[in-house]
Design an enzyme around this catalytic site. Structure first.
Site, PDB file in Angstrom:
ATOM      1  N   GLU A 183      54.898  49.447  44.822  1.00  0.00           N
ATOM      2  CA  GLU A 183      54.218  50.374  43.869  1.00  0.00           C
ATOM      3  C   GLU A 183      52.823  50.529  44.440  1.00  0.00           C
ATOM      4  O   GLU A 183      52.451  51.793  44.341  1.00  0.00           O
ATOM      5  CB  GLU A 183      54.039  49.751  42.409  1.00  0.00           C
ATOM      6  CG  GLU A 183      53.196  50.230  41.619  1.00  0.00           C
ATOM      7  CD  GLU A 183      53.092  49.402  40.249  1.00  0.00           C
ATOM      8  OE1 GLU A 183      52.019  48.679  39.882  1.00  0.00           O
ATOM      9  OE2 GLU A 183      54.067  49.648  39.479  1.00  0.00           O
ATOM     10  N   ASP A 199      61.247  53.626  41.758  1.00  0.00           N
ATOM     11  CA  ASP A 199      60.000  54.641  41.467  1.00  0.00           C
ATOM     12  C   ASP A 199      59.021  54.380  42.559  1.00  0.00           C
ATOM     13  O   ASP A 199      58.433  55.417  42.531  1.00  0.00           O
ATOM     14  CB  ASP A 199      59.493  53.845  40.114  1.00  0.00           C
ATOM     15  CG  ASP A 199      58.924  52.566  40.502  1.00  0.00           C
ATOM     16  OD1 ASP A 199      59.437  51.678  40.829  1.00  0.00           O
ATOM     17  OD2 ASP A 199      57.849  52.273  39.594  1.00  0.00           O
TER      18      ASP A 199
END
Length: 897
Positions: free
Chosen positions: A312, A491
């Site tokens: 991330e 993600d």
């Protein structure tokens, strides 16, 4: 923050990538040289009767070093009286330098030993002649020069140490009338003091070095970056070069780009915050240029230490530098951000060595997930049918490799735990290894919070833990094998692709498309492998799976749900003769992980459509399916509920009667983790809906617009903006009911699904993301209320600046869980690399005793002893990036409005 939980079929977590792309030689001249102000020359004259002993050789070794990689240029001089007919050079590194590519020789590496042999045209080195060749290497920590060289087995040198100057970053941008900083250090320890002089050497005369003109590095402080401040006069324009030099060392150049002038207040704010975050002195980055999860080390949320990092964070760095390129026209930092991610967070060939044994017809052995850590280890069940992997053959054919090009999710940047599993280095380097280490934590079902995890290495060679390393905490097997395994957070990879889409758009608008073309191609490749997240964990058929034994095995796209699941994973044996490797997809899909903007880019942009023949259609299907998921999960108030699973409770169980379905999959209020519930945190709403708002602004997608209309109305009623930095946004949510069964032709109103905001706070990162979402929605619709709310939030955030970023006080009552017991099965005992014992009765703190040496530990200790809740002001990297992105978005979409 988010929490991850997987159970892979071999007892470890999975990460990945098909081999790093090879980094070209940096064009800055930074040579490694000896202390006598001359090129590093290792010379030994050896006399004797045998031909080998008649060699009289001289080896010149120089490097161009950019802080996380280098080019080695080598010349062999034949000082003897006869020709050398055929040669092989060998030498050893002392660190984790890893060969990436070489030229003008046949290069190879085994462990720390590097070998270069002649090719046909340079086989003969005549008497008095020489031959030159070179290679690119990656490394972390220090980059000490080899201490000796051997040509055909004959030593050609004496031990020397040769430092070089390293600049981080190598390009900076500065506005007229402002300043910028960069750091300098040496590549390795010098024999004595080295004084580095820094001055403008060319370009606009309005640029000057205002501090750091003379820096002294000693054998003690050589690896500590020292800061140089560059100033630009009000009239400065164009660019300049600042050169750092020292006697006997090749100079290193830093390019200074002069900004043409910010277009308004919010662009200036972006540049100011960007400068604070990227200033090496402010602590957001390691010496390798890796973004930490947070500046502060005492930080427990999804990572269990502040100086760990996540995929991330890497993706946020890429996104941040894309916006920086848009504003400044300087695309070097964007490309460097991708290269840093590729070098350190995508496992290379040495990190995933046995993929060639992977059998797509039998991708993994089934192991059920369980609701509690105490139900582990989970038994491997070879009798449970699994499907065929429909991607592997296509990917191998497309890219000519069996490796995976995707990020692992978690990295111990400073090797605090001491596993020493650095990219490209031997498996378990141990506590003395410097630089980033691949690790994992979550592994034991949906109820395993960060406070209940046992950290373990991604490369398991039984050096630590118990007799079977840490494997038998997670998987029950008849025998345990040394192995590697990695877990991807989809993600993060999708955000990197999203950032690449905008970088391409913005660079092309400037006429700079060629500057980012290479990175865009890599983003397309990452998107190709990201498709593993679109498939059921064990490639079982999607829809109505209610029994692990009878749920049919998939044979193609019937195992695709086309949503971004919580993970995909891969691993294999360390022993190359063992002959096995595995891959899994993911069955659980949280709405917060969806990225329709990335799916749009990967299915429509000619330069981002992956090379595999079926990839474009897969991502087109995913785009449609993701937008439908948002609509299906929208509550009557407007908030988006949790998600969906093809494997109830992770074991293909039968859900409660009446559970709502979406294409045959089951509604799950809190997919993947329950402690705390995964859809309790409002940040999932802001993160995910920002991507929907981008899609709506870009495409006008009708269903996305309908979802946003309702969501924005709900959110605006929950935002408070006052004076002097006073503001609040939703923080915690509670849910009741469930959606209607999905009918794509006639979506239901979901009157039985409801959300309540149960708490508000000032989470600065979520606020930045929320403002960004509202800005794209306002730009797409002309909604002035959304625009004004976003502007008000950004103005309020700006009132909370300190010396290094934007932060507010946070009370951490959950830190009472430092004393919480971590489940360890009866009879199991092992040790962490620092000697901490892992056994029944161990606590989060007892297996992380290093926390007691943290400078902030007394605050927590006092709380554990009955004092008040400790209060921290955290500077999370992702949060600063989210705020900066929103500032840049406001400047882009609304200028000075």
């Amino acid at each position: 923050m988010r929490f991850r939980s997987t159970t892979d079929p071999t007892g470890g977590p999975p990460p990945g990538g098909p081999g790093r792309r090879r980094r070209p030689a940096r064009r800055i001249a930074v040579a490694a040289i000896a202390a006598m102000a001359m090129p590093l020359t290792l010379t030994t004259a050896l006399n004797g009767t045998a031909q080998a002993n008649e060699l009289n050789c001289d080896v010149v070794y120089t490097t161009n070093d950019w802080g996380s990689g280098f080019t080695a240029n080598i010349t062999i001089n034949n000082l003897g009286s006869t020709a050398i007919d055929g040669w092989t050079l060998t030498y050893d590194y002392t660190g984790n330098q890893q060969l990436q590519q070489g030229w003008n020789a046949q290069w190879s590496q085994s462990g720390r030993t590097v070998t270069a042999s002649n090719i046909d045209w340079n086989r003969v080195i005549p008497a008095g002649g020489s031959t030159g060749f070179g290679g690119n290497f990656s490394y972390s920590g220090t980059n000490e020069a080899p201490t000796s060289f051997r040509v055909n087995g004959v030593v050609c040198g004496d031990e020397v140490t040769a430092p070089s100057i390293v600049a981080t970053p190598s390009t900076v941008a500065v506005a007229p009338g402002s300043t910028a900083t960069f750091g300098l250090r040496l590549s390795n320890q010098p024999e004595g003091n080295v004084t580095v002089s820094v001055a403008r050497s060319s370009g606009d005369t309005g640029v000057s070095v205002s501090s750091g003109t003379s820096l002294t590095f000693t054998p003690a402080n050589w690896n500590t970056p020292q800061q140089v401040t560059v100033s630009a006069a009000d009239s400065a324009s164009g660019s300049a070069v600042v050169t750092a030099s020292a006697p006997g060392l090749e100079p290193v150049n830093v390019t200074v780009t002069l900004l043409s002038g910010a277009t308004g207040e919010y662009e200036e704010r972006f540049l100011e915050l960007h400068a604070m975050v990227t200033d090496p002195a402010n602590g957001y980055f390691s010496e390798e240029g890796i973004p930490y999860h947070a500046v502060e080390t005492l930080n427990v949320e999804a990572p269990d230490h502040g100086h760990e990092t996540t995929s991330e964070a890497y993706s946020y760095l890429i996104w941040l530098q894309a916006m920086y390129g848009k504003i400044t026209g300087d695309w070097g930092p964007f490309n460097e951000a991708w290269e840093t991610m590729e070098r350190y967070m995508i496992p290379g060939t040495a990190d995933q060595p046995t993929n060639s044994f992977y059998n797509p017809s039998s991708p993994a052995t089934y192991a059920a997930e369980h609701p509690e850590p105490s139900y582990y280890p989970s038994a491997l069940e070879s009798n449970v049918p699994v499907g065929r992997d429909p991607l592997a053959a296509e990917l191998s054919s497309t890219y000519g490799t069996n490796e995976i090009y995707g990020m692992h999710w978690l990295q111990d940047v400073d090797n605090v735990y001491g596993f020493g599993n650095a990219p490209g280095a031997p498996c378990a380097g141990g506590p003395e290894t410097e630089g980033p280490s691949f690790i994992n934590t979550f592994q034991r079902g949906s109820q395993e919070s960060v406070w209940e995890t046992v950290p373990h290495p991604s490369c398991e060679d039984f050096s630590f833990g118990g007799p079977n390393g840490f494997l038998d905490l997670y998987v029950q097997d008849d025998g345990y094998a040394e192995q590697w395994r990695y877990t991807n957070a989809p993600d993060a990879d999708a955000r990197a692709v999203q950032a690449a889409f905008w970088a391409k758009r913005w660079a092309e608008e400037q006429g700079n498309g060629a500057a980012v073309a290479g990175t865009i191609a890599k983003a397309a490749q990452m998107g190709d492998y990201l498709r593993y997240a679109l498939f059921d964990k064990y490639f079982k058929r999607v829809g109505n799976c209610t029994n692990a034994q009878t749920c049919p095995a998939g044979t193609g796209r019937d195992s695709a749900h086309y949503l971004l699941s919580w993970y995909y994973a891969w691993g294999g044996a360390l022993d190359p003769s063992a002959g096995w490797a595995w891959r899994i997809g993911g069955s659980h899909s949280h709405f917060g992980y969806q990225n329709p903007m990335a799916a749009y880019a990967l299915s429509t942009d000619p330069d981002l459509i992956p090379n595999s023949p079926s990839a474009r259609q897969d991502w087109a299907n995913s785009l449609q399916r993701q937008v439908e998921l948002y609509r299906w999960l929208q509550s009557r108030e407007g908030g988006i509920a949790g998600g969906v699973t093809n494997s109830w409770e992770g074991s293909y169980d039968t859900p409660p009667a009446g559970t709502a379905t979406f294409y045959g999959m089951f509604y799950d209020e809190a997919p993947v983790y329950r402690d705390p519930p995964s859809n309790q945190w409002f940040g999932m709403q802001a993160w995910s809906m920002q991507r929907v708002a981008e899609l709506y602004w870009e495409t006008g997608d009708e269903m996305a617009g309908e979802v946003l209309d309702k969501w924005v109305d709900w959110v605006l009623d929950e935002i408070h903006i006052g004076e002097n930095g006073d503001f609040s946004i939703p923080s915690t949510l509670s849910w009741s009911g469930q959606p209607d069964n999905w009918n794509p032709n006639n979506p239901g109103p979901n009157n039985g699904l409801s959300v309540t905001v149960t708490g508000h706070n000032q989470d600065v990162g979520v606020t930045g993301s929320l403002a960004n979402a509202l800005l794209f929605y306002a730009a797409a619709t002309g909604d002035t209320a959304a625009r004004d709310a976003a502007k008000g939030l950004l103005d309020a955030l700006w009132e909370h600046r300190d010396d290094i970023g934007i932060a507010v006080p946070e009370s951490r009552g959950d830190y009472s869980r430092f004393a919480e017991e971590v489940y360890v099965p009866p009879g199991w005992s092992g040790t962490m690399p620092n000697g901490d014992v892992v056994e029944p009765g161990s606590t989060f703190l007892s297996i992380r005793s290093f926390y007691e040496d943290d400078p902030d530990w007394p605050k927590v200790e006092a709380y554990l002893n009955g004092g008040p809740e400790p209060v921290f002001e955290y500077h999370r990297f992702w949060a600063q990036a989210d705020i900066a992105m929103a500032l840049g978005t406001y400047a882009d979409l609304f200028g000075d409005e």
